[in-house]
Scaffold this active site. Structure first.
Site, PDB file in Angstrom:
ATOM      1  N   THR A  13      16.796  39.411  38.460  1.00  0.00           N
ATOM      2  CA  THR A  13      18.010  40.200  38.210  1.00  0.00           C
ATOM      3  C   THR A  13      17.784  41.674  38.548  1.00  0.00           C
ATOM      4  O   THR A  13      18.523  42.261  39.346  1.00  0.00           O
ATOM      5  CB  THR A  13      18.424  40.054  36.723  1.00  0.00           C
ATOM      6  OG1 THR A  13      18.584  38.665  36.461  1.00  0.00           O
ATOM      7  CG2 THR A  13      19.712  40.778  36.442  1.00  0.00           C
ATOM      8  N   GLY A 187      27.129  34.980  28.316  1.00  0.00           N
ATOM      9  CA  GLY A 187      25.939  35.454  29.039  1.00  0.00           C
ATOM     10  C   GLY A 187      25.414  36.775  28.528  1.00  0.00           C
ATOM     11  O   GLY A 187      24.544  37.382  29.150  1.00  0.00           O
ATOM     12  N   LYS A 205      12.018  49.618  22.101  1.00  0.00           N
ATOM     13  CA  LYS A 205      12.617  50.838  22.668  1.00  0.00           C
ATOM     14  C   LYS A 205      12.425  52.030  21.730  1.00  0.00           C
ATOM     15  O   LYS A 205      12.119  53.138  22.185  1.00  0.00           O
ATOM     16  CB  LYS A 205      14.098  50.595  22.941  1.00  0.00           C
ATOM     17  CG  LYS A 205      14.336  49.529  24.022  1.00  0.00           C
ATOM     18  CD  LYS A 205      15.791  49.099  24.072  1.00  0.00           C
ATOM     19  CE  LYS A 205      16.020  47.992  25.082  1.00  0.00           C
ATOM     20  NZ  LYS A 205      17.348  47.367  24.970  1.00  0.00           N
TER      21      LYS A 205
HETATM   22  N1  HSE Z   1      18.741  42.400  25.758  1.00  0.00           N
HETATM   23  C1  HSE Z   1      18.862  43.820  25.766  1.00  0.00           C
HETATM   24  C2  HSE Z   1      20.188  44.214  25.158  1.00  0.00           C
HETATM   25  C3  HSE Z   1      18.756  44.430  27.127  1.00  0.00           C
HETATM   26  O1  HSE Z   1      20.960  43.364  24.742  1.00  0.00           O
HETATM   27  O2  HSE Z   1      20.441  45.417  25.073  1.00  0.00           O
HETATM   28  C4  HSE Z   1      17.362  44.501  27.610  1.00  0.00           C
HETATM   29  O3  HSE Z   1      16.585  45.279  26.780  1.00  0.00           O
END
Ligand code: HSE
Length: 439
Positions: A13, A187, A205
């Site tokens: 992706t 999705g 993060k």
């Molecule tokens: N799965 C994460 C989100 C994105 O839903 O923000 C990738 O870190």
């Protein structure tokens, strides 16, 4: 114009998004930075795997080592994810002195210290803009734009999936499980969705942002994490009536007091948090991310955008590629290092010591003495109550009782709730969420 060849590992992706973005804006980028970044090869798991953007077949390879080791490859992207092979790829490239661009938050969270040390040892650089909040240039903002600030507070809506689920629950009054299933069908949420909804993705993060802002790499085991599984439409409604929105918030706060060695003490946590509806972060909805940063010189700043997706993430990778290519062109490695370990003795404050406001919802038997028994326990632990509400219109064997607590240590509140949960008048495990004024 000077050309630097890019060896890409990972063409899914994000990888195919980067190839596409360079096809669309490669010339624009070159005209801005004065050098051209050209994709030379892309190592993928399988040549015929489905990808959102086509990658020209002659570029594809299934042998990542030959791509990284290719003497004509000057810089490398690691876009495979995970913490095993990805680490090997990055270390191999760094040892060759090649700059690496990664989007891999899990890897940085687990092994950031080691990877940045390897980069320094081999006079290479490791860039990671795409690892936090996709298209929002928050790493660059902290690293460059706010480099002259002591960062006091960071509040981040760091996970788009959780924000989408909470937004839908608020709009429709839907239950968590039903909205999650819908998010998966659309999705948005991965299967299994645990990393997102249990707060782990946001933890990675928050750790990266905290490490960058405060100069020591934060061990993820020191980050207090709560997810959103236990949030109910009832809590969202009560929070709203009290003037708050519920967001999964990454919180990084620098304490006013330093360690005895004079190093920063910071709080890093992730959890559902009640924030004032009037604050701009409360209007960040659907899959969007936002990061609020308060610096001592600049004051309040707010960054908003898409935190995931092939194009938004590719935008972040291109920004890192520009930096890496400029390093190569100017021979200025470590011009402004992607991570500057400037406070290695910094410490994360143990969560029980962290103070904040709290929202507590109890299901209690509606009989005389119930409130007094609960208030006594809070009082004994020196926890101040700022308001109590028993909303009208609830009947039956138990009714909701909501407490808003003054700023109190999380450990003390947990001890109080452990005792309260054992009272005969309390009919279900207490629900507790943090409350932040964001001031
Ligand atoms: N799965 C994460 C989100 C994105 O839903 O923000 C990738 O870190």
């Amino acid at each position: 114009m000077q050309i630097f060849n890019l060896g890409m590992i990972g063409g899914g992706t994000v990888g195919s998004g980067v190839v596409h973005a360079l096809q669309v804006n490669g010339d624009l980028l070159a005209s801005r930075i004065g050098v051209k970044v050209q994709v030379r090869r892309v190592a993928v798991k399988a040549l015929d795997e489905p990808r959102p953007y086509e990658i020209p077949a002659p570029l594809l390879s299934t042998d990542w080592k030959s791509v990284v080791n290719d003497p004509e490859v000057h810089l490398v992207t690691e876009l495979v994810g995970g913490t095993g092979l990805a680490k090997e790829i990055i270390l191999t490239a760094l040892k060759l002195g090649k700059p690496v661009v990664t989007a891999n938050k899990a890897l940085l969270s687990a092994h950031g210290e080691e990877l940045f040390a390897a980069a320094q040892q081999h006079h290479a650089t490791l860039y990671y803009e795409a690892s936090v909040c996709g298209g929002i240039p928050i790493i660059k903002a902290l690293r460059e734009g706010l480099v002259g600030n002591q960062i006091h507070r960071i509040y981040g809506i760091l996970n788009g999936t959780c924000n989408y689920i909470l937004t839908r629950m608020k709009r429709e009054g839907g239950e968590f499980e039903a909205v999650l299933q819908d998010a998966q069908k659309l999705g948005y949420a991965e299967t299994p969705p645990d990393l997102d909804i249990d707060g782990i993705d946001a933890e990675h993060k928050a750790g990266i942002l905290g490490s960058l802002a405060h100069g020591f790499w934060i061990n993820p085991s020191e980050i207090h994490v709560e997810g959103i599984r236990t949030i109910t439409p009832l809590d969202i409604r009560f929070a709203e009536q009290l003037g708050y929105a519920i967001k999964l918030l990454g919180i990084i706060k620098r304490s006013a007091t330093a360690t005895t060695a004079g190093a920063p003490r910071i709080e890093v946590s992730v959890g559902p948090t009640l924030i004032p509806k009037s604050h701009p972060l409360a209007s960040v909805e659907d899959v969007f991310n936002a990061v609020f940063v308060n610096g001592d010189i600049v004051g309040d700043t707010l960054f908003y955008g898409r935190g995931a997706g092939k194009d938004a993430t590719a935008s972040a990778v291109l920004s890192d590629l520009a930096d890496a290519a400029l390093d190569l062109k100017m021979g200025t490695k470590h011009r402004l290092p992607p991570f500057a370990p400037h406070a290695l003795k910094g410490a994360v404050i143990p969560h029980p010591e962290v103070c904040s406001g709290h929202y507590v919802r109890l299901s209690v038997a509606d009989r005389p003495g119930t409130l007094a028994g609960i208030a006594t326990i809070f009082g004994e632990l020196n926890i101040g109550i700022s308001s109590v509400i028993q909303p009208e219109g609830h009947e039956g064997s138990s009714v909701p009782l909501i407490f808003m607590l003054h700023d109190s240590p999380h450990g003390a509140v947990q001890r109080a709730l452990d005792r309260i949960a054992k009272l005969a008048s309390v009919k279900a495990p207490p629900v507790r969420m943090r409350v932040e004024s964001l001031e």
